[in-house]
Design an enzyme around this catalytic site. Sequence first.
Site, PDB file in Angstrom:
ATOM      1  N   HIS A 191       0.859  -1.183   0.000  1.00  0.00           N
ATOM      2  CA  HIS A 191       0.000   0.000   0.000  1.00  0.00           C
ATOM      3  C   HIS A 191       0.895   1.233   0.000  1.00  0.00           C
ATOM      4  O   HIS A 191       1.960   1.243   0.609  1.00  0.00           O
ATOM      5  CB  HIS A 191      -0.896   0.020   1.251  1.00  0.00           C
ATOM      6  N   ASP A 223      -8.035  -5.220  -0.047  1.00  0.00           N
ATOM      7  CA  ASP A 223      -8.512  -6.053  -1.166  1.00  0.00           C
ATOM      8  C   ASP A 223      -8.205  -7.524  -0.993  1.00  0.00           C
ATOM      9  O   ASP A 223      -8.725  -8.360  -1.746  1.00  0.00           O
ATOM     10  CB  ASP A 223      -7.873  -5.558  -2.472  1.00  0.00           C
TER      11      ASP A 223
HETATM   12  C1  SDX Z   1      -6.171   0.179  -2.893  1.00  0.00           C
HETATM   13  O1  SDX Z   1      -4.393   4.696  -2.031  1.00  0.00           O
HETATM   14  C2  SDX Z   1      -5.316   4.064  -1.437  1.00  0.00           C
HETATM   15  O2  SDX Z   1      -5.742   4.459  -0.331  1.00  0.00           O
HETATM   16  C3  SDX Z   1      -5.901   2.873  -2.173  1.00  0.00           C
HETATM   17  C4  SDX Z   1      -6.920   2.040  -1.407  1.00  0.00           C
HETATM   18  C5  SDX Z   1      -8.189   2.812  -1.152  1.00  0.00           C
HETATM   19  O3  SDX Z   1      -8.911   2.438  -0.226  1.00  0.00           O
HETATM   20  O4  SDX Z   1      -8.491   3.725  -1.960  1.00  0.00           O
HETATM   21  O5  SDX Z   1      -6.389   1.611  -0.185  1.00  0.00           O
HETATM   22  C6  SDX Z   1      -7.332   0.818  -2.226  1.00  0.00           C
HETATM   23  O6  SDX Z   1      -5.880   0.517  -4.012  1.00  0.00           O
HETATM   24  C7  SDX Z   1      -5.347  -0.831  -2.133  1.00  0.00           C
HETATM   25  C8  SDX Z   1      -4.090  -1.316  -2.936  1.00  0.00           C
HETATM   26  C9  SDX Z   1      -4.584  -2.395  -3.879  1.00  0.00           C
HETATM   27  N1  SDX Z   1      -3.499  -2.763  -4.856  1.00  0.00           N
HETATM   28  C10 SDX Z   1      -2.898  -3.946  -4.773  1.00  0.00           C
HETATM   29  O7  SDX Z   1      -3.093  -4.788  -3.905  1.00  0.00           O
HETATM   30  C11 SDX Z   1      -1.959  -4.210  -5.948  1.00  0.00           C
HETATM   31  C12 SDX Z   1      -0.614  -4.747  -5.407  1.00  0.00           C
HETATM   32  N2  SDX Z   1       0.060  -3.692  -4.705  1.00  0.00           N
HETATM   33  C13 SDX Z   1       1.064  -2.908  -5.417  1.00  0.00           C
HETATM   34  O8  SDX Z   1       0.732  -2.678  -6.768  1.00  0.00           O
HETATM   35  C14 SDX Z   1       1.557  -1.710  -4.624  1.00  0.00           C
HETATM   36  O9  SDX Z   1       1.788  -2.140  -3.353  1.00  0.00           O
HETATM   37  C15 SDX Z   1       0.705  -0.454  -4.561  1.00  0.00           C
HETATM   38  C16 SDX Z   1       0.350   0.042  -5.924  1.00  0.00           C
HETATM   39  C17 SDX Z   1      -0.538  -0.702  -3.790  1.00  0.00           C
HETATM   40  C18 SDX Z   1       1.539   0.618  -3.850  1.00  0.00           C
HETATM   41  O10 SDX Z   1       2.614   0.864  -4.659  1.00  0.00           O
HETATM   42  P1  SDX Z   1       3.667   2.040  -4.279  1.00  0.00           P
HETATM   43  O11 SDX Z   1       3.306   2.750  -3.038  1.00  0.00           O
HETATM   44  O12 SDX Z   1       3.885   2.862  -5.491  1.00  0.00           O
HETATM   45  O13 SDX Z   1       4.907   1.212  -3.863  1.00  0.00           O
HETATM   46  P2  SDX Z   1       5.992   0.734  -4.871  1.00  0.00           P
HETATM   47  O14 SDX Z   1       5.304   0.217  -6.089  1.00  0.00           O
HETATM   48  O15 SDX Z   1       7.013   1.807  -5.012  1.00  0.00           O
HETATM   49  O16 SDX Z   1       6.586  -0.524  -4.095  1.00  0.00           O
HETATM   50  C19 SDX Z   1       7.587  -0.322  -3.133  1.00  0.00           C
HETATM   51  C20 SDX Z   1       8.431  -1.585  -3.281  1.00  0.00           C
HETATM   52  C21 SDX Z   1       8.837  -1.857  -4.731  1.00  0.00           C
HETATM   53  O17 SDX Z   1      10.089  -2.541  -4.688  1.00  0.00           O
HETATM   54  P3  SDX Z   1      11.449  -1.640  -4.933  1.00  0.00           P
HETATM   55  O18 SDX Z   1      11.260  -0.934  -6.258  1.00  0.00           O
HETATM   56  O19 SDX Z   1      11.502  -0.677  -3.759  1.00  0.00           O
HETATM   57  O20 SDX Z   1      12.535  -2.680  -4.935  1.00  0.00           O
HETATM   58  O21 SDX Z   1       7.658  -2.739  -2.881  1.00  0.00           O
HETATM   59  C22 SDX Z   1       7.477  -3.600  -3.994  1.00  0.00           C
HETATM   60  C23 SDX Z   1       7.807  -2.806  -5.237  1.00  0.00           C
HETATM   61  O22 SDX Z   1       8.313  -3.658  -6.253  1.00  0.00           O
HETATM   62  N3  SDX Z   1       6.076  -4.004  -3.976  1.00  0.00           N
HETATM   63  C24 SDX Z   1       5.639  -5.251  -4.183  1.00  0.00           C
HETATM   64  C25 SDX Z   1       4.246  -5.186  -4.009  1.00  0.00           C
HETATM   65  N4  SDX Z   1       3.891  -3.918  -3.724  1.00  0.00           N
HETATM   66  C26 SDX Z   1       5.022  -3.191  -3.713  1.00  0.00           C
HETATM   67  N5  SDX Z   1       6.294  -6.399  -4.501  1.00  0.00           N
HETATM   68  C27 SDX Z   1       5.520  -7.491  -4.630  1.00  0.00           C
HETATM   69  N6  SDX Z   1       4.168  -7.513  -4.474  1.00  0.00           N
HETATM   70  C28 SDX Z   1       3.519  -6.388  -4.157  1.00  0.00           C
HETATM   71  N7  SDX Z   1       2.194  -6.403  -4.008  1.00  0.00           N
END
Ligand code: SDX
Length: 433
Positions: free
Chosen positions: A310, A368
């Site tokens: 998140h 989710d």
């Molecule tokens: C919702 O914003 C909100 O409030 C949203 C929400 C709401 O109520 O409105 O809460 C609803 O959208 C919840 C989130 C649902 N999405 C998912 O479950 C999809 C999977 N999650 C990821 O896509 C990700 O965690 C995000 C998009 C939710 C957040 O991404 P960020 O904050 O941009 O973080 P990032 O992509 O920069 O990740 C940080 C690190 C990265 O690694 P590095 O580049 O630092 O090496 O963590 C890794 C990412 O690769 N990472 C994951 C991961 N999520 C982040 N690696 C594996 N699996 C994951 N799910």
Amino acid sequence: MSGSKVNGNVQLDENGQVTELPMIEGSVGPKVIDIRKLYAQTGHFTYDPGFTSTASCDSAITYIDGDEGVLMHRGYKIEELASQSDFMEVCYLLLKGELPNAQQKEDFTTSITYHTMLHEQLTKFFSGFRRDAHPMAIMVGVVGALSAFYHDSTDINDPRQRMIASHRLIAKMPTIAAMAYKYSVGQPFIYPRNDLSYAENFLHMTFSVPAEEYKMSPVISRAMDRIFTLHADHEQNASTSTVRLAGSSGANPFACIAAGIACLWGPAHGGANEAVLEMLDEIGSVDNVQEYINKAKDKNDPFRLMGFGHRVYKNYDPRAKVMQETCYEVLEELNMQDEPMLKLAMELERIALEDPYFVEKKLFPNVDFYSGIILKALGFPTSMFTVLFALARTVGWVAQWNEMMEDPARKIGRPRQLYTGPAERPFVPLDKR
Ligand code: SDX
């Protein structure tokens, strides 16, 4: 900005040229550096793609502490609202700022109930879609078209019309969502009933058929109501920011909410609940969990563990805990405790939360992760999961839109950029290229 005050300043020193920028503090949470005069004073922009360090507005509706795993609506913790309140009270709270007393709750609920029907001509929109259209495509289209039917509540400068449009949107989303489902399965639309609660009405419109009423279970309808509460609002997430940006241009509320639905559809946002189920289906068995955990950790593999991570929560999403409890309740009520999908999800969660990659990056289950398992157990197809998220989030979008529209200092949102394209160059005629 009510509820905030200047508290000191920071100095920007560029080769001896010092610019003072005021610090502003709210009621709780991080202070902000007020950069509104930065460009005029320094000729510089700030740079923050993804807005990881940017406050786009001030708001009194929802507060999140991502490190502590705290979510509050108007100061009330989500755990207490989910266990002691209900969705109609939460809608009133988000819109008005206070929990309703008994009379206020009755009046508000009656107003919503008496706006649940749609203009009959809107039913003709559905027949223009293919039966296999994704229901989110239908939601974007039909909600956007509402402005063509409700002209008497599109004057955004009239507080009464804003309130009517807000009630219409909250009331009609379940009807439209249920119709999108019915259209996809070839069943006739079921009209709302005024003797049912908001959640009961949605279940009725979705699962009743002319030949037989849906058998309402108090446990199931209470769980549905709680799922709506858990999704109601979440500060300045991507779809809420989309609604605010659309509203800042003066677009009508129906168009703004349609924009929010479009943004929510993305798998990185509201589309994640559908993606979680698809992921669990793909994993298939507990034996394959480690392979997928390794894929999620592999920088060269685009696969991510859906339902994990998140932007704000670097702790457990408090909604995920309540959703997990609700999941157990629903599966027990439906005698599905041994649902393989649940066992797979629990094993995936256990292994992920022990893995150093997820621990170091603070990737916890989010709202989710469990919602899809509940919705599948209730009988919703995965394509309807994000529709239910949009249904519940409508009150948050509408509350945030109203808060922005009530702000006398409201301005159109217009970010700038860091330009990296070609500097000026002479035009090249076609015969010289
Ligand atoms: C919702 O914003 C909100 O409030 C949203 C929400 C709401 O109520 O409105 O809460 C609803 O959208 C919840 C989130 C649902 N999405 C998912 O479950 C999809 C999977 N999650 C990821 O896509 C990700 O965690 C995000 C998009 C939710 C957040 O991404 P960020 O904050 O941009 O973080 P990032 O992509 O920069 O990740 C940080 C690190 C990265 O690694 P590095 O580049 O630092 O090496 O963590 C890794 C990412 O690769 N990472 C994951 C991961 N999520 C982040 N690696 C594996 N699996 C994951 N799910």
